[in-house]
Each structure stands twice: as structure tokens, then as C-alpha cells.
Design a protein around this motif. Structure first.
Motif, PDB file in Angstrom:
ATOM      1  N   ALA A  95       0.521  -1.275   0.169  1.00  0.00           N
ATOM      2  CA  ALA A  95       0.446   0.139   0.514  1.00  0.00           C
ATOM      3  C   ALA A  95       0.737   1.369  -0.261  1.00  0.00           C
ATOM      4  O   ALA A  95       0.700   2.032  -0.784  1.00  0.00           O
ATOM      5  CB  ALA A  95      -0.719  -0.307   1.065  1.00  0.00           C
ATOM      6  N   MET A  96       1.916   1.217   0.742  1.00  0.00           N
ATOM      7  CA  MET A  96       2.482   2.207   0.879  1.00  0.00           C
ATOM      8  C   MET A  96       3.218   2.312  -0.475  1.00  0.00           C
ATOM      9  O   MET A  96       4.060   3.708  -0.529  1.00  0.00           O
ATOM     10  CB  MET A  96       3.394   2.370   2.368  1.00  0.00           C
ATOM     11  CG  MET A  96       4.905   3.866   2.398  1.00  0.00           C
ATOM     12  SD  MET A  96       3.421   5.264   2.707  1.00  0.00           S
ATOM     13  CE  MET A  96       2.711   4.631   4.132  1.00  0.00           C
ATOM     14  N   GLU A  97       3.781   1.186  -0.875  1.00  0.00           N
ATOM     15  CA  GLU A  97       4.764   1.562  -2.099  1.00  0.00           C
ATOM     16  C   GLU A  97       3.939   2.036  -3.665  1.00  0.00           C
ATOM     17  O   GLU A  97       4.031   2.917  -4.049  1.00  0.00           O
ATOM     18  CB  GLU A  97       5.252   0.315  -2.410  1.00  0.00           C
ATOM     19  CG  GLU A  97       6.603  -0.586  -1.856  1.00  0.00           C
ATOM     20  CD  GLU A  97       7.705  -0.273  -2.023  1.00  0.00           C
ATOM     21  OE1 GLU A  97       7.664   0.092  -2.924  1.00  0.00           O
ATOM     22  OE2 GLU A  97       8.548   0.513  -1.200  1.00  0.00           O
ATOM     23  N   GLY A  98       2.733   1.795  -3.672  1.00  0.00           N
ATOM     24  CA  GLY A  98       1.915   2.333  -4.080  1.00  0.00           C
ATOM     25  C   GLY A  98       1.347   4.148  -4.082  1.00  0.00           C
ATOM     26  O   GLY A  98       1.284   4.872  -4.680  1.00  0.00           O
ATOM     27  N   LEU A  99       1.464   3.982  -2.417  1.00  0.00           N
ATOM     28  CA  LEU A  99       0.957   5.831  -2.267  1.00  0.00           C
ATOM     29  C   LEU A  99       2.031   6.545  -2.825  1.00  0.00           C
ATOM     30  O   LEU A  99       1.983   7.872  -3.294  1.00  0.00           O
ATOM     31  CB  LEU A  99       0.795   6.002  -0.938  1.00  0.00           C
ATOM     32  CG  LEU A  99      -0.450   5.159  -0.788  1.00  0.00           C
ATOM     33  CD1 LEU A  99      -0.570   4.998   1.051  1.00  0.00           C
ATOM     34  CD2 LEU A  99      -1.491   6.184  -1.327  1.00  0.00           C
ATOM     35  N   ILE A 100       3.624   6.003  -2.425  1.00  0.00           N
ATOM     36  CA  ILE A 100       4.526   6.534  -2.961  1.00  0.00           C
ATOM     37  C   ILE A 100       4.684   6.384  -4.365  1.00  0.00           C
ATOM     38  O   ILE A 100       4.879   8.244  -4.775  1.00  0.00           O
ATOM     39  CB  ILE A 100       5.742   5.737  -1.912  1.00  0.00           C
ATOM     40  CG1 ILE A 100       5.797   6.385  -0.340  1.00  0.00           C
ATOM     41  CG2 ILE A 100       7.373   6.688  -2.758  1.00  0.00           C
ATOM     42  CD1 ILE A 100       7.008   5.858   0.621  1.00  0.00           C
ATOM     43  N   LYS A 101       4.288   5.960  -4.922  1.00  0.00           N
ATOM     44  CA  LYS A 101       4.664   5.579  -6.261  1.00  0.00           C
ATOM     45  C   LYS A 101       3.630   6.314  -6.833  1.00  0.00           C
ATOM     46  O   LYS A 101       3.686   7.764  -8.207  1.00  0.00           O
ATOM     47  CB  LYS A 101       4.964   4.222  -6.549  1.00  0.00           C
ATOM     48  CG  LYS A 101       5.544   3.625  -7.676  1.00  0.00           C
ATOM     49  CD  LYS A 101       5.214   2.324  -8.239  1.00  0.00           C
ATOM     50  CE  LYS A 101       6.308   1.589  -8.213  1.00  0.00           C
ATOM     51  NZ  LYS A 101       5.959   0.118  -8.436  1.00  0.00           N
ATOM     52  N   GLU A 102       2.238   6.353  -6.689  1.00  0.00           N
ATOM     53  CA  GLU A 102       1.655   7.482  -7.139  1.00  0.00           C
ATOM     54  C   GLU A 102       1.797   9.123  -6.975  1.00  0.00           C
ATOM     55  O   GLU A 102       1.719  10.003  -7.896  1.00  0.00           O
ATOM     56  CB  GLU A 102      -0.014   7.604  -6.212  1.00  0.00           C
ATOM     57  CG  GLU A 102      -0.975   8.197  -6.775  1.00  0.00           C
ATOM     58  CD  GLU A 102      -1.851   7.612  -5.806  1.00  0.00           C
ATOM     59  OE1 GLU A 102      -2.551   6.113  -6.043  1.00  0.00           O
ATOM     60  OE2 GLU A 102      -2.879   8.228  -5.053  1.00  0.00           O
ATOM     61  N   GLY A 103       2.457   9.766  -5.429  1.00  0.00           N
ATOM     62  CA  GLY A 103       2.560  11.059  -4.866  1.00  0.00           C
ATOM     63  C   GLY A 103       4.663  10.708  -6.674  1.00  0.00           C
ATOM     64  O   GLY A 103       4.578  12.611  -7.162  1.00  0.00           O
ATOM     65  N   GLU A 104       5.167  10.763  -6.989  1.00  0.00           N
ATOM     66  CA  GLU A 104       5.927  10.490  -7.705  1.00  0.00           C
ATOM     67  C   GLU A 104       5.749  10.664  -8.986  1.00  0.00           C
ATOM     68  O   GLU A 104       6.104  11.061  -9.837  1.00  0.00           O
ATOM     69  CB  GLU A 104       6.980   9.058  -7.582  1.00  0.00           C
ATOM     70  CG  GLU A 104       8.432   9.053  -6.801  1.00  0.00           C
ATOM     71  CD  GLU A 104       8.945   8.231  -6.547  1.00  0.00           C
ATOM     72  OE1 GLU A 104       8.149   7.011  -7.464  1.00  0.00           O
ATOM     73  OE2 GLU A 104       9.405   7.508  -5.285  1.00  0.00           O
ATOM     74  N   SER A 105       4.542  10.622  -9.352  1.00  0.00           N
ATOM     75  CA  SER A 105       3.891  10.668 -10.921  1.00  0.00           C
ATOM     76  C   SER A 105       3.339  11.691 -10.898  1.00  0.00           C
ATOM     77  O   SER A 105       3.085  12.142 -11.712  1.00  0.00           O
ATOM     78  CB  SER A 105       3.834   9.221 -11.569  1.00  0.00           C
ATOM     79  OG  SER A 105       2.033   8.619 -10.386  1.00  0.00           O
ATOM     80  N   ILE A 106       3.063  12.369  -9.776  1.00  0.00           N
ATOM     81  CA  ILE A 106       2.143  13.512  -9.617  1.00  0.00           C
ATOM     82  C   ILE A 106       3.336  14.965 -10.155  1.00  0.00           C
ATOM     83  O   ILE A 106       3.177  15.488 -10.598  1.00  0.00           O
ATOM     84  CB  ILE A 106       1.408  13.414  -8.180  1.00  0.00           C
ATOM     85  CG1 ILE A 106      -0.257  12.923  -8.129  1.00  0.00           C
ATOM     86  CG2 ILE A 106       0.311  15.028  -8.034  1.00  0.00           C
ATOM     87  CD1 ILE A 106      -0.916  13.058  -6.922  1.00  0.00           C
ATOM     88  N   MET A 107       4.217  13.963  -8.982  1.00  0.00           N
ATOM     89  CA  MET A 107       5.448  15.340  -9.601  1.00  0.00           C
ATOM     90  C   MET A 107       6.211  15.131 -10.672  1.00  0.00           C
ATOM     91  O   MET A 107       6.130  16.069 -10.910  1.00  0.00           O
ATOM     92  CB  MET A 107       6.554  15.102  -8.803  1.00  0.00           C
ATOM     93  CG  MET A 107       6.435  15.206  -6.675  1.00  0.00           C
ATOM     94  SD  MET A 107       7.173  14.982  -5.707  1.00  0.00           S
ATOM     95  CE  MET A 107       7.809  13.295  -5.682  1.00  0.00           C
ATOM     96  N   GLU A 108       5.985  14.331 -11.378  1.00  0.00           N
ATOM     97  CA  GLU A 108       6.179  14.054 -12.396  1.00  0.00           C
ATOM     98  C   GLU A 108       5.419  14.919 -13.310  1.00  0.00           C
ATOM     99  O   GLU A 108       5.665  14.754 -14.702  1.00  0.00           O
ATOM    100  CB  GLU A 108       7.179  12.930 -13.230  1.00  0.00           C
ATOM    101  CG  GLU A 108       8.590  12.314 -12.782  1.00  0.00           C
ATOM    102  CD  GLU A 108       8.136  10.831 -12.613  1.00  0.00           C
ATOM    103  OE1 GLU A 108       7.087   9.871 -13.151  1.00  0.00           O
ATOM    104  OE2 GLU A 108       9.689   9.907 -12.013  1.00  0.00           O
ATOM    105  N   GLU A 109       4.632  14.115 -13.292  1.00  0.00           N
ATOM    106  CA  GLU A 109       2.841  15.308 -14.504  1.00  0.00           C
ATOM    107  C   GLU A 109       2.693  16.324 -14.351  1.00  0.00           C
ATOM    108  O   GLU A 109       2.031  17.103 -15.044  1.00  0.00           O
ATOM    109  CB  GLU A 109       2.096  14.402 -14.296  1.00  0.00           C
ATOM    110  CG  GLU A 109       3.030  13.096 -14.925  1.00  0.00           C
ATOM    111  CD  GLU A 109       1.587  11.649 -14.531  1.00  0.00           C
ATOM    112  OE1 GLU A 109       0.422  11.873 -13.826  1.00  0.00           O
ATOM    113  OE2 GLU A 109       1.142  10.556 -14.434  1.00  0.00           O
ATOM    114  N   THR A 110       3.167  17.359 -13.103  1.00  0.00           N
ATOM    115  CA  THR A 110       2.746  17.999 -13.118  1.00  0.00           C
ATOM    116  C   THR A 110       3.986  19.430 -13.292  1.00  0.00           C
ATOM    117  O   THR A 110       5.586  19.099 -13.169  1.00  0.00           O
ATOM    118  CB  THR A 110       2.490  18.414 -11.466  1.00  0.00           C
ATOM    119  OG1 THR A 110       3.364  18.291 -11.130  1.00  0.00           O
ATOM    120  CG2 THR A 110       1.383  18.070 -11.745  1.00  0.00           C
ATOM    121  N   GLU A 111       3.295  20.408 -13.432  1.00  0.00           N
ATOM    122  CA  GLU A 111       5.064  21.327 -13.912  1.00  0.00           C
ATOM    123  C   GLU A 111       4.909  22.265 -12.487  1.00  0.00           C
ATOM    124  O   GLU A 111       4.079  22.190 -11.626  1.00  0.00           O
ATOM    125  CB  GLU A 111       4.380  22.721 -14.429  1.00  0.00           C
ATOM    126  CG  GLU A 111       4.853  22.470 -15.985  1.00  0.00           C
ATOM    127  CD  GLU A 111       5.072  23.989 -16.965  1.00  0.00           C
ATOM    128  OE1 GLU A 111       5.682  24.691 -15.957  1.00  0.00           O
ATOM    129  OE2 GLU A 111       4.595  23.344 -18.361  1.00  0.00           O
TER     130      GLU A 111
END
Ligand SMILES: [Fe+2]
Ligand SMILES: [Fe+2]
Length: 188
Positions: A95-111
């Protein structure tokens, strides 16, 4: 005739499970402690990256502050494992691995800027809520098992997670989210 045999077999298995129920809860408790210690250690690695990506200084400071708090929480968990006489080795928390990954992709996809900040707040709050649910359950398990010293340690961490969550909520409702909304309007 055959049907009756199967039913008897089921009944016998049920009795066996029931007799070890208390032991089962303790096992589940230790298992979930291993899950959360893994999660906290993973967060210790992920949070500095989130702080670095935040533009709003208050948000970056709040995340950095939570890194220090998280270090204390890991120590508290290590203390709990010691009291229980169990190894403090973590067990992969999907679960935490997934939440962290989600955070990383949000950072990659936003300016960089207010929109990314809003995304960081969103990802962090999901993380905090996972922790709040975990520590709430663990503290209740500890009380049920009569481990009051451990329950108090877990409740101290639970209070810190709730505090972190409300700081993030505040950040979300102050300028950050509104600035993100304004930016979108400007682009239209
Ligand atoms: Fe934590
Ligand atoms: Fe946290």
C-alpha cells in the motif's frame, strides 16, 4: 453420508482455529507492525524528494519537519519490537509503495509551482490517512492484547500523524490550492 463427513470435518477445523484466536491476534498485530515499520522507512526516503519538489516554502518546511517526526516514529516502533522480543525487520508494504509511486508520478506529470504543490499535498494526505488508519488499528489491537505500554507509544504516533494531516489540510486551504485554480483560469 459423504456430505455428513464433510460437515464434521469443517466443524473440527473450526474448533482448532478458535482455540488459537488470541495467539492469532498477536501474530496479526506483529505482522502489521512489520508492515508499518517498512512503510515508515520507505517514507523516510521519499519525503525529502517531496520537500525538494515543493515551491511553497511553508509546505517544504512542513514536509521536512515530518521527516524528523518520522525518524522518531521509526525509533518508537523499534522500541515496540524490543518490548515484544521480535525482530524489527520490516515486511514489504504494498500500500505504501503504491502511495509513494502515486506521489512520484504526480510530481513528474505537473509543472513546478502551485499545481505541483497541490499534487504533493494530495499525495501526502493519502499517505497520512493510511498511517492514521494503521496506527488507530494497531493501538486498538495493543489495548485488546493488554499491551498498554505499547498502546501508549502507538497513540503518541497516531497523534503526530493527525497533526501532520491537519497541517497539510491547512496548507491546502490557504493560498496554495487557490493559486493553482487561478493559474488554470489564466490559461483559459
Ligand atoms: Fe509516520
Ligand atoms: Fe506521517
Amino acid at each position: 453420508m459423504k456430505k455428513t463427513d464433510t460437515q464434521d470435518g469443517r466443524a473440527a477445523r473450526k474448533v482448532t482455529a478458535k482455540s488459537s484466536a488470541a495467539e492469532g491476534l498477536r501474530e496479526l498485530f506483529v505482522d502489521e507492525l512489520k508492515d508499518i515499520v517498512y512503510a515508515e522507512r520507505a517514507l523516510l526516503k521519499a519525503l525529502p524528494k517531496m520537500a525538494k519538489n515543493a515551491s511553497e516554502p511553508k509546505l517544504a518546511a512542513a514536509i521536512e519537519e515530518h521527516v524528523a517526526v518520522t525518524e522518531g516514529q521509526v525509533q518508537r516502533l523499534e522500541q515496540i519490537f524490543e518490548i515484544l522480543g521480535e525482530s524489527n525487520r520490516g515486511k514489504k508494504c504494498d500500500a505504501m509503495e503504491g502511495l509513494i509511486k502515486e506521489g512520484e508520478s504526480i510530481m513528474e506529470e505537473t509543472e513546478e509551482g502551485p499545481v505541483r504543490d497541490a499534487g504533493i499535498i494530495s499525495a501526502s494526505q493519502k499517505i497520512e490517512h493510511y498511517e492514521i488508519a494503521s496506527y488507530g488499528t494497531l493501538a486498538a489491537f495493543a489495548r485488546t492484547l493488554g499491551e498498554d505500554e505499547i498502546a501508549s507509544l502507538l497513540e503518541a504516533t497516531l497523534a503526530e500523524e493527525k497533526e501532520a494531516d491537519s497541517i497539510l489540510t491547512e496548507s491546502a486551504y490557504n493560498s496554495i490550492n487557490f493559486e493553482a485554480a487561478d493559474e488554470d483560469q489564466d490559461q483559459e
